[in-house]
Design a protein around this motif. Structure first.
Motif, mmCIF file in Angstrom:
data_model
loop_
_atom_site.group_PDB
_atom_site.id
_atom_site.type_symbol
_atom_site.label_atom_id
_atom_site.label_comp_id
_atom_site.label_asym_id
_atom_site.label_seq_id
_atom_site.Cartn_x
_atom_site.Cartn_y
_atom_site.Cartn_z
ATOM 1 N N ASN A 213 0.807 -1.216 0.000
ATOM 2 C CA ASN A 213 0.000 0.000 0.000
ATOM 3 C C ASN A 213 0.841 1.267 0.000
ATOM 4 O O ASN A 213 0.307 2.368 -0.099
ATOM 5 N N LYS A 214 2.163 1.110 0.114
ATOM 6 C CA LYS A 214 3.036 2.283 0.078
ATOM 7 C C LYS A 214 4.424 1.895 -0.399
ATOM 8 O O LYS A 214 4.859 0.752 -0.246
ATOM 9 N N MET A 215 5.097 2.876 -0.992
ATOM 10 C CA MET A 215 6.463 2.656 -1.459
ATOM 11 C C MET A 215 7.349 3.777 -0.914
ATOM 12 O O MET A 215 6.856 4.809 -0.446
ATOM 13 N N LEU A 216 8.650 3.561 -0.984
ATOM 14 C CA LEU A 216 9.576 4.557 -0.484
ATOM 15 C C LEU A 216 9.705 5.700 -1.479
ATOM 16 O O LEU A 216 9.891 5.481 -2.674
ATOM 17 N N GLU A 217 9.594 6.912 -0.985
ATOM 18 C CA GLU A 217 9.893 8.086 -1.817
ATOM 19 C C GLU A 217 11.410 8.183 -1.952
ATOM 20 O O GLU A 217 12.146 7.965 -0.984
#
Length: 345
Positions: A213-217
């Motif tokens: 649900n999220k990735m690293l910026e």
């Protein structure tokens, strides 16, 4: 090499290192015909052949036919690390520096002033030793590497055992166990480029799922900023199957679920690969371009869409972010990482 390895039919000579050291290959086959080939240089997977329902086999990883090609691949622009074991720290470490126990440690820089995949000569270019081979049910090979204190400026003597197992359910199981003589950081991963239509094809028509649900910026050097990007309404949301992207070099934070972490599917071969791991992230990378400098297996020209990596691991640059998962291995602890690639028709 002792008499066991001299008489083991699974082990064969692959080539000589520039210093004269012999590199060997090991071939394992399970009862269903799934076949794995590994060389001691970089504990590298050179071939992974999967049986299809029509009775044929398909090699689903990119690689080279000769040791010379593997050695030369580290001299080209943007080395592909085909099939290699990556360490002591996979991914990038910002400005090649981190603090441990109040002390600043400067690593060797090999990527725009940063440290990438262990530095100038990481585990992917080291000669690993064959520790054990099991040719029975669920055949396996265990390789070991001793990384001395100060190698690439990392602290501590690090001892690693890496086991590749072919289960009778057509699973490639990768297990790492490591201990250190003093506190250090560690992040190991496997760097095969997969292509379920064969190593001489394109991945564009294959379906990708990543349970995240999220990735690293990241910044322009692909260094994590410390922030996370929500994948809702994001083109890199692969919770539902989508075609492989033409370009991706992204760390996905894995959802805490018991099911598989990611998958790849080829309708052409009706072949699916499921990825399971105990790691907090998977770095997805599409590539394999050798810039026409080196031919791949079977004289193949590898290009930007030749394969896709599923680098299960901790977060890149985790030692520099207190809110990222811990990357420190204490001298009284054991590092354990398990990843499985399951193939099914």
């Amino acid at each position: 090499m002792n008499s066991f390895f001299n008489t083991c039919p699974a082990i064969n000579f692959f080539g000589y290192m520039p210093n004269g050291a012999a590199v060997n290959s090991c071939e394992l086959t399970n009862k269903k015909g799934m076949q794995l080939k590994v060389i001691t240089f970089g504990a590298t997977i050179t071939s992974l052949k999967i049986p299809l329902k029509n009775g044929s086999f398909i090699d689903v990883v990119l690689g080279f036919d000769t040791l010379e090609a593997y050695l030369n691949s580290f001299n080209i622009n943007s080395s592909p690390y085909f099939g290699a074991t990556v360490g002591r720290y996979a991914g990038r470490i910002n400005n090649s520096t981190f603090s441990l126990n109040g002390k600043s440690i400067d690593l060797n820089s090999n990527n725009n002033g940063h440290s990438l995949h262990g530095g100038n000569i990481g585990f992917s270019q080291k000669q690993w030793k064959i520790k054990n081979v099991n040719e029975g049910e669920n055949p396996s090979i265990t390789l070991s590497y001793f990384s001395p204190d100060g190698e690439e400026n990392y602290p501590g003597d690090l001892s690693i055992d890496l086991t590749y197992t072919l289960s009778e359910e057509n699973e490639l199981i990768i297990e790492y166990v490591a201990t250190t003589s003093e506190d250090t950081i560690i992040n190991l991963t496997h760097h095969s480029y997969f292509n379920l239509d064969g190593h001489n094809s394109t991945i564009l028509e294959q379906d990708l799922i990543v349970h995240s649900n999220k990735m690293l910026e990241t910044n322009e050097h692909i260094i994590p900023t410390g922030q996370f990007l929500n994948l809702e309404n994001n083109p890199f949301n692969f919770n539902q199957a989508k075609k492989c992207p033409q370009k991706i070099d992204t760390t996905f934070v894995l959802n805490d679920v018991e099911e598989y972490s990611a998958s790849l599917y080829s309708a052409n071969n009706n072949l699916e690969m499921l990825v399971f791991t105990n790691q907090p992230a998977v770095h997805i990378y599409v590539g394999g371009n050798c810039n026409n400098e080196i031919k791949g297996k079977e004289n193949t020209d590898y290009h930007n869409l030749s394969g896709i990596c599923f680098e299960t691991q901790n977060f890149p640059d985790a030692p520099n972010h207190d809110h990222f998962p811990n990357a420190v291995l204490r001298k009284d602890e054991v590092y354990q990482h398990k990843t499985m690639y399951k193939f099914q028709n």
